[in-house]
Design an enzyme around this catalytic site. Structure first.
Site, mmCIF file in Angstrom:
data_model
loop_
_atom_site.group_PDB
_atom_site.id
_atom_site.type_symbol
_atom_site.label_atom_id
_atom_site.label_comp_id
_atom_site.label_asym_id
_atom_site.label_seq_id
_atom_site.Cartn_x
_atom_site.Cartn_y
_atom_site.Cartn_z
ATOM 1 N N ASP A 1 -6.708 1.419 0.998
ATOM 2 C CA ASP A 1 -6.776 1.557 2.447
ATOM 3 C C ASP A 1 -8.184 1.203 2.908
ATOM 4 O O ASP A 1 -8.999 0.695 2.125
ATOM 5 C CB ASP A 1 -6.388 2.974 2.875
ATOM 6 C CG ASP A 1 -7.416 4.019 2.431
ATOM 7 O OD1 ASP A 1 -8.320 3.689 1.630
ATOM 8 O OD2 ASP A 1 -7.315 5.172 2.896
ATOM 9 N N LYS B 1 0.833 -1.213 0.000
ATOM 10 C CA LYS B 1 0.000 0.000 0.000
ATOM 11 C C LYS B 1 0.865 1.259 0.000
ATOM 12 O O LYS B 1 0.627 2.194 -0.775
ATOM 13 C CB LYS B 1 -0.943 0.005 1.203
ATOM 14 C CG LYS B 1 -1.900 1.202 1.217
ATOM 15 C CD LYS B 1 -2.840 1.151 2.403
ATOM 16 C CE LYS B 1 -2.141 1.520 3.676
ATOM 17 N NZ LYS B 1 -3.074 1.635 4.833
#
Length: 210
Positions: free
Chosen positions: A138, A120
């Protein structure tokens, strides 16, 4: 959500916010990288408060590395998990200096090899600092993708892969920011504000207020 609805979805988000930006404050790829590492399980607001004090003092790998872990901890103590994050950032700085001439690499494998940097975080840096069409999923994006029917998936990687597949190419570069902001301010976790949502009629959420 079908193909036409997905295109309309992003057309509206783009019209509403033509140039979306991260809410993390930074002035270089390195500052962004550190801010994203610090933002894990923390708010952008909290990270910005800390980096506004840190970056005027140290905003390069060599300068932050020179602070040492204890020195860095004193600047980021208001952020959750600050001790482990300081350890990661100091080691990250060492690796950047030794392996990348102090520069943040624009390469996924090299980024993910850095301490505290997962997929991420790498996606955020690649997208925001280097203009690559990546999707950093997220909690906000995961929720929006599933709730709206845009790209349902059981885990973040499944959602990421599906979003990269179904989002029209012209929207891919900015889609990450649009979806985060939509999830943060409109499609909220506990009480989505459906009545003021600009894509309400395209959404598959069964409990939405119309």
């Amino acid at each position: 959500m079908n193909k036409d609805s997905r295109r309309e979805f992003f057309e509206r988000l783009r019209a509403h916010n033509p140039e979306p930006r991260t809410e993390l404050e930074y002035s270089s790829p390195f500052e962004l990288l550190v801010a994203v590492v610090l933002s894990a399980q923390a708010t952008d607001v909290g990270v910005n408060k800390a980096t506004r004090k840190l970056y005027p003092i140290a905003n390069t790998p060599s300068a932050i590395y020179a602070l040492g872990q204890a020195g860095l901890e004193s600047h980021i103590a208001t952020i959750g998990l600050f001790r482990s994050k300081a350890k990661h950032v100091i080691e990250l700085c060492r690796m950047l200096l030794e392996e990348h001439d102090g520069q943040v690499p624009a390469d996924r494998a090299a980024l993910e090899a850095l301490p505290g940097v997962g997929r991420k975080t790498a996606n955020v840096v690649l997208n925001t600092a280097f203009g690559q069409p990546t999707m950093a999923v997220d909690t906000h994006i995961f929720r929006v993708a599933n709730r709206t029917g845009l790209a349902p998936g059981k885990d973040v990687r499944a959602v990421e892969d599906k979003l990269m597949k179904v989002i029209p190419r012209e929207f891919l570069l900015d889609a990450h920011h649009w979806l985060i902001l939509h999830g943060r301010y409109v499609c909220k976790a506990r009480k989505p504000e459906c009545m003021r949502c600009i894509v309400n009629d395209l959404c598959d959420y069964k409990a939405k207020a119309i």
